[in-house]
Write a protein that holds these residues in place. Structure first.
Motif, PDB file in Angstrom:
ATOM      1  N   ALA A  22       0.855  -1.166   0.051  1.00 58.91           N
ATOM      2  CA  ALA A  22      -0.075  -0.055  -0.114  1.00 58.91           C
ATOM      3  C   ALA A  22       0.744   1.341  -0.049  1.00 58.91           C
ATOM      4  N   PHE A  23       2.093   1.340   0.521  1.00 63.84           N
ATOM      5  CA  PHE A  23       2.699   2.466   0.614  1.00 63.84           C
ATOM      6  C   PHE A  23       3.057   2.958  -0.812  1.00 63.84           C
ATOM      7  N   ALA A  24       3.250   2.115  -1.670  1.00 59.26           N
ATOM      8  CA  ALA A  24       4.128   2.296  -2.949  1.00 59.26           C
ATOM      9  C   ALA A  24       2.740   3.077  -3.913  1.00 59.26           C
ATOM     10  N   ALA A  25       1.543   2.665  -3.518  1.00 63.15           N
ATOM     11  CA  ALA A  25       0.269   3.200  -4.298  1.00 63.15           C
ATOM     12  C   ALA A  25       0.124   4.876  -3.773  1.00 63.15           C
ATOM     13  N   SER A  26      -0.068   5.756  -4.557  1.00 67.22           N
ATOM     14  CA  SER A  26      -0.520   6.912  -4.468  1.00 67.22           C
ATOM     15  C   SER A  26      -1.866   7.408  -4.755  1.00 67.22           C
ATOM     16  N   THR A  27      -2.403   8.480  -3.913  1.00 71.42           N
ATOM     17  CA  THR A  27      -3.879   8.654  -3.897  1.00 71.42           C
ATOM     18  C   THR A  27      -3.775  10.022  -4.870  1.00 71.42           C
ATOM     19  N   GLU A  28      -2.230  10.647  -5.188  1.00 70.90           N
ATOM     20  CA  GLU A  28      -2.124  11.845  -6.122  1.00 70.90           C
ATOM     21  C   GLU A  28      -2.816  11.651  -7.588  1.00 70.90           C
ATOM     22  N   GLU A  29      -3.891  12.443  -7.891  1.00 70.69           N
ATOM     23  CA  GLU A  29      -4.557  12.487  -8.997  1.00 70.69           C
ATOM     24  C   GLU A  29      -3.977  13.212 -10.170  1.00 70.69           C
ATOM     25  N   SER A  30      -2.712  13.723 -10.003  1.00 71.10           N
ATOM     26  CA  SER A  30      -2.016  14.577 -11.187  1.00 71.10           C
ATOM     27  C   SER A  30      -1.215  13.677 -12.003  1.00 71.10           C
ATOM     28  N   ARG A  31      -1.114  12.517 -11.547  1.00 67.70           N
ATOM     29  CA  ARG A  31      -0.108  11.353 -12.216  1.00 67.70           C
ATOM     30  C   ARG A  31      -1.008  10.304 -12.160  1.00 67.70           C
ATOM     31  N   ARG A  32      -2.071  10.434 -12.740  1.00 67.84           N
ATOM     32  CA  ARG A  32      -3.153   9.083 -12.767  1.00 67.84           C
ATOM     33  C   ARG A  32      -2.381   8.043 -13.564  1.00 67.84           C
TER      34      ARG A  32
END
Length: 69
Positions: A22-32
């Motif tokens: 989970a740490f490697a997944a991002s919730t940042e949407e600017s780089r979907r």
């Protein structure tokens, strides 16, 4: 949705997979386009991979479930 084959996996095993990557997944949407999680289930085991474009995590666990037909 109809499934031809069903399987059961221990919740603790799935929780361990998610917790490990989970740490490697991002919730940042600017780089979907560079964010993602893959969960692969086959007869020999399960694999989960996650990335955010900078980090990559992968975990494999051997199969310990039964197929139900």
């Amino acid at each position: 949705m109809k499934f031809d084959k069903a399987w059961k996996a221990a919740a603790g095993v799935v929780h361990k997979l998610v917790g490990h990557v989970a740490f490697a997944a991002s919730t940042e949407e600017s780089r979907r386009f560079s964010n993602g999680v893959l969960w692969s289930c086959v007869l020999t085991g399960m694999r989960m991979v996650a990335t955010n474009g900078h980090r990559l995590a992968k975990m494999d666990v051997p199969a310990n479930w039964r197929l139900h037909r």
